[in-house]
Design a protein around this motif. Structure first.
Motif, PDB file in Angstrom:
ATOM      1  N   TYR A 170       0.811  -1.220   0.000  1.00 45.83           N
ATOM      2  CA  TYR A 170       0.000   0.000   0.000  1.00 45.83           C
ATOM      3  C   TYR A 170       0.844   1.269   0.000  1.00 45.83           C
ATOM      4  O   TYR A 170       0.342   2.337  -0.336  1.00 45.83           O
ATOM      5  CB  TYR A 170      -0.913   0.008   1.233  1.00 45.83           C
ATOM      6  CG  TYR A 170      -1.997  -1.056   1.216  1.00 45.83           C
ATOM      7  CD1 TYR A 170      -2.480  -1.579   0.018  1.00 45.83           C
ATOM      8  CD2 TYR A 170      -2.537  -1.534   2.407  1.00 45.83           C
ATOM      9  CE1 TYR A 170      -3.470  -2.548   0.009  1.00 45.83           C
ATOM     10  CE2 TYR A 170      -3.534  -2.499   2.398  1.00 45.83           C
ATOM     11  CZ  TYR A 170      -3.991  -3.003   1.204  1.00 45.83           C
ATOM     12  OH  TYR A 170      -4.967  -3.956   1.186  1.00 45.83           O
ATOM     13  N   PRO A 172       3.111   4.195  -1.154  1.00 43.74           N
ATOM     14  CA  PRO A 172       3.347   4.742  -2.506  1.00 43.74           C
ATOM     15  C   PRO A 172       4.755   4.490  -3.023  1.00 43.74           C
ATOM     16  O   PRO A 172       4.954   4.304  -4.224  1.00 43.74           O
ATOM     17  CB  PRO A 172       3.084   6.238  -2.325  1.00 43.74           C
ATOM     18  CG  PRO A 172       2.221   6.339  -1.105  1.00 43.74           C
ATOM     19  CD  PRO A 172       2.647   5.223  -0.204  1.00 43.74           C
ATOM     20  N   SER A 175       4.830   0.238  -3.574  1.00 41.13           N
ATOM     21  CA  SER A 175       3.736  -0.548  -4.122  1.00 41.13           C
ATOM     22  C   SER A 175       3.722  -0.548  -5.647  1.00 41.13           C
ATOM     23  O   SER A 175       3.579   0.515  -6.264  1.00 41.13           O
ATOM     24  CB  SER A 175       2.399  -0.014  -3.602  1.00 41.13           C
ATOM     25  OG  SER A 175       1.328  -0.692  -4.207  1.00 41.13           O
ATOM     26  N   ARG A 178       0.070   0.483  -6.664  1.00 35.75           N
ATOM     27  CA  ARG A 178      -0.238   1.916  -6.730  1.00 35.75           C
ATOM     28  C   ARG A 178       0.035   2.461  -8.132  1.00 35.75           C
ATOM     29  O   ARG A 178      -0.740   3.269  -8.669  1.00 35.75           O
ATOM     30  CB  ARG A 178       0.605   2.650  -5.683  1.00 35.75           C
ATOM     31  CG  ARG A 178       0.466   4.168  -5.724  1.00 35.75           C
ATOM     32  CD  ARG A 178      -0.869   4.602  -5.176  1.00 35.75           C
ATOM     33  NE  ARG A 178      -0.982   6.053  -5.184  1.00 35.75           N
ATOM     34  CZ  ARG A 178      -0.578   6.841  -4.181  1.00 35.75           C
ATOM     35  NH1 ARG A 178      -0.025   6.292  -3.094  1.00 35.75           N
ATOM     36  NH2 ARG A 178      -0.729   8.139  -4.245  1.00 35.75           N
ATOM     37  N   VAL A 179       1.121   2.001  -8.731  1.00 36.66           N
ATOM     38  CA  VAL A 179       1.471   2.475 -10.073  1.00 36.66           C
ATOM     39  C   VAL A 179       0.542   1.872 -11.116  1.00 36.66           C
ATOM     40  O   VAL A 179       0.097   2.556 -12.049  1.00 36.66           O
ATOM     41  CB  VAL A 179       2.935   2.130 -10.381  1.00 36.66           C
ATOM     42  CG1 VAL A 179       3.310   2.557 -11.793  1.00 36.66           C
ATOM     43  CG2 VAL A 179       3.865   2.789  -9.363  1.00 36.66           C
ATOM     44  N   ASP A 182      -3.260   3.059 -10.047  1.00 39.13           N
ATOM     45  CA  ASP A 182      -3.420   4.497  -9.783  1.00 39.13           C
ATOM     46  C   ASP A 182      -4.481   4.745  -8.707  1.00 39.13           C
ATOM     47  O   ASP A 182      -5.423   5.524  -8.896  1.00 39.13           O
ATOM     48  CB  ASP A 182      -3.779   5.238 -11.074  1.00 39.13           C
ATOM     49  CG  ASP A 182      -3.637   6.749 -10.907  1.00 39.13           C
ATOM     50  OD1 ASP A 182      -2.915   7.162  -9.984  1.00 39.13           O
ATOM     51  OD2 ASP A 182      -4.274   7.485 -11.673  1.00 39.13           O
ATOM     52  N   ILE A 183      -4.343   4.035  -7.594  1.00 44.28           N
ATOM     53  CA  ILE A 183      -5.276   4.154  -6.466  1.00 44.28           C
ATOM     54  C   ILE A 183      -4.468   4.442  -5.209  1.00 44.28           C
ATOM     55  O   ILE A 183      -3.438   3.797  -4.950  1.00 44.28           O
ATOM     56  CB  ILE A 183      -6.095   2.865  -6.277  1.00 44.28           C
ATOM     57  CG1 ILE A 183      -6.964   2.593  -7.509  1.00 44.28           C
ATOM     58  CG2 ILE A 183      -6.985   2.966  -5.040  1.00 44.28           C
ATOM     59  CD1 ILE A 183      -7.722   1.286  -7.435  1.00 44.28           C
ATOM     60  N   ASP A 184      -4.914   5.389  -4.426  1.00 43.01           N
ATOM     61  CA  ASP A 184      -4.306   5.674  -3.135  1.00 43.01           C
ATOM     62  C   ASP A 184      -4.982   4.781  -2.092  1.00 43.01           C
ATOM     63  O   ASP A 184      -6.090   5.054  -1.646  1.00 43.01           O
ATOM     64  CB  ASP A 184      -4.471   7.145  -2.767  1.00 43.01           C
ATOM     65  CG  ASP A 184      -3.731   7.497  -1.485  1.00 43.01           C
ATOM     66  OD1 ASP A 184      -3.053   6.598  -0.921  1.00 43.01           O
ATOM     67  OD2 ASP A 184      -3.839   8.656  -1.032  1.00 43.01           O
ATOM     68  N   PHE A 185      -4.319   3.686  -1.729  1.00 42.51           N
ATOM     69  CA  PHE A 185      -4.914   2.701  -0.830  1.00 42.51           C
ATOM     70  C   PHE A 185      -5.008   3.202   0.606  1.00 42.51           C
ATOM     71  O   PHE A 185      -5.689   2.580   1.419  1.00 42.51           O
ATOM     72  CB  PHE A 185      -4.094   1.406  -0.849  1.00 42.51           C
ATOM     73  CG  PHE A 185      -4.092   0.721  -2.182  1.00 42.51           C
ATOM     74  CD1 PHE A 185      -5.174  -0.043  -2.582  1.00 42.51           C
ATOM     75  CD2 PHE A 185      -3.018   0.840  -3.040  1.00 42.51           C
ATOM     76  CE1 PHE A 185      -5.188  -0.686  -3.803  1.00 42.51           C
ATOM     77  CE2 PHE A 185      -3.005   0.208  -4.269  1.00 42.51           C
ATOM     78  CZ  PHE A 185      -4.094  -0.561  -4.658  1.00 42.51           C
ATOM     79  N   THR A 190     -10.563   5.081   1.284  1.00 39.31           N
ATOM     80  CA  THR A 190     -10.191   3.742   0.820  1.00 39.31           C
ATOM     81  C   THR A 190      -9.455   2.913   1.863  1.00 39.31           C
ATOM     82  O   THR A 190      -9.298   1.706   1.662  1.00 39.31           O
ATOM     83  CB  THR A 190      -9.313   3.845  -0.437  1.00 39.31           C
ATOM     84  OG1 THR A 190      -8.138   4.628  -0.127  1.00 39.31           O
ATOM     85  CG2 THR A 190     -10.063   4.499  -1.578  1.00 39.31           C
ATOM     86  N   SER A 194      -9.013  -1.123   2.152  1.00 37.66           N
ATOM     87  CA  SER A 194      -7.688  -1.737   2.122  1.00 37.66           C
ATOM     88  C   SER A 194      -7.530  -2.706   3.286  1.00 37.66           C
ATOM     89  O   SER A 194      -6.947  -3.792   3.129  1.00 37.66           O
ATOM     90  CB  SER A 194      -6.606  -0.656   2.178  1.00 37.66           C
ATOM     91  OG  SER A 194      -6.701   0.223   1.069  1.00 37.66           O
ATOM     92  N   THR A 274      -0.019   5.393   8.103  1.00 36.86           N
ATOM     93  CA  THR A 274      -0.921   6.446   7.652  1.00 36.86           C
ATOM     94  C   THR A 274      -1.574   7.108   8.853  1.00 36.86           C
ATOM     95  O   THR A 274      -1.755   6.468   9.908  1.00 36.86           O
ATOM     96  CB  THR A 274      -2.006   5.884   6.714  1.00 36.86           C
ATOM     97  OG1 THR A 274      -2.873   6.950   6.298  1.00 36.86           O
ATOM     98  CG2 THR A 274      -2.820   4.826   7.399  1.00 36.86           C
TER      99      THR A 274
END
Length: 327
Positions: A170, A172, A175, A178-179, A182-185, A190, A194, A274
């Protein structure tokens, strides 16, 4: 004439039923006396009680006593006098701690969050478990033993380790997901899902094994009879397999519901990467924070008691709902 009479008498005796066997003192052929039946019943009751003693002792030690101690602790609070330099004094608070819990926005938000988590995550996880169990039970799948082990393997990974593994996916900076997606987990909207992904990955195989075991107990003659009647594999799954494994699905659903209300490990690990997961993100985390962060064990006990009551009520309603739908 005398001989004929004797022959007739012997024939009549031959057709007569044999006389009842007299007792010889050994008790054969006699019904047990009331006192003997009472003694047998008492001995069976005594044996049953003796067999239950180990379970009752363990159940009382690990379940009843902790709940009773939590109830006792929830009725008190700590008070400090003067400048707070003296040792705190424990005073009776009655239901004040429960009133605080019911008006605590953080705890109420955590309860709503885990309920939303359970409403979405539990059906998805059980649906995947049921699908995998049906696939393994079908005749077209080869190497069923390998796939059974592969599906069950995530459950063998401890929950904390699984959360750490997914936490790296998860981040950035680490991960590849993420690339690619293209989701910010870890975003506020979200991060809950996750966490649900980690739980689903860990527990789907466990629930699949329970449902698959129930499928193995279904007589194969039912499938053969359905095929002879022209039923398709889809119809066999919908009309025979799924209804017969409904008790296993209900059992896994109940376990998953309880686990959702007790959610702790996964969000606690994700909280380290986070700020969108707070210390009171779930009710279990709120109780932990109150006990070990604020040293308010009495308030934490009140949270635990109310969480246990909520779990009991929701489990009862879940059973009633599934029983009504089954009827």
């Amino acid at each position: 004439m005398v001989v004929a009479t004797e022959h007739t008498t012997a024939g009549e005796r031959a057709t007569d039923p044999p006389p009842a066997r007299q007792g010889t003192g050994t008790g054969i052929g006699k019904a047990p006396a009331p006192a003997a039946r009472t003694g047998v019943r008492r001995s069976r009751t005594r044996a049953g009680v003796l067999l239950l003693v180990p379970f009752l002792a363990l159940f009382t030690w690990v379940y009843v006593l902790p709940i009773g101690f939590a109830l006792y602790q929830s009725l008190f609070r700590q008070e400090r006098s003067g400048l707070g330099l003296e040792a705190p004094e424990r005073v009776f608070a009655g239901l004040d701690n429960y009133g605080r819990v019911l008006t605590d926005d953080a705890v109420i938000s955590g309860v709503g969050r885990v309920l939303l988590f359970g409403v979405v995550q539990v059906p998805v996880m059980l649906g995947l478990a049921l699908l995998l169990a049906l696939l393994l039970d079908s005749a077209v799948v080869r190497f069923a033993g390998f796939f059974k082990l592969a599906f069950f393997l995530p459950y063998a990974v401890p929950g904390v380790i699984a959360a750490i593994l997914w936490a790296f996916l998860y981040l950035p900076s680490f991960s590849p997901l993420r690339v690619a997606l293209d989701i910010d987990f870890l975003a506020p909207g979200t991060v809950l899902w996750s966490t649900a992904n980690v739980v689903t990955w860990s527990w789907t195989g466990y629930n699949m094994i329970i449902i698959y075991t129930a499928l193995q107990a279904v007589p194969r003659e039912l499938y053969e009879a359905a095929r002879m009647d022209g039923a398709s594999p889809l119809r066999i799954n919908l009309s025979i397999k799924i209804p017969l494994v409904r008790p296993a699905i209900v059992l896994t659903g109940l376990f998953s519901l309880i686990g959702s209300l007790q959610l702790f490990n996964e969000p606690s690990v994700i909280r380290t990467i986070t700020t969108n997961v707070t210390s009171t993100y779930t009710p279990a985390m709120a109780a932990y924070q109150a006990a070990f962060g604020a040293n308010d064990y009495h308030y934490a006990a009140a949270i635990a008691v109310l969480l246990a009551l909520t779990t009991c009520v929701l489990s009862f309603l879940f059973f009633k709902l599934t029983e009504r739908r089954a009827r």
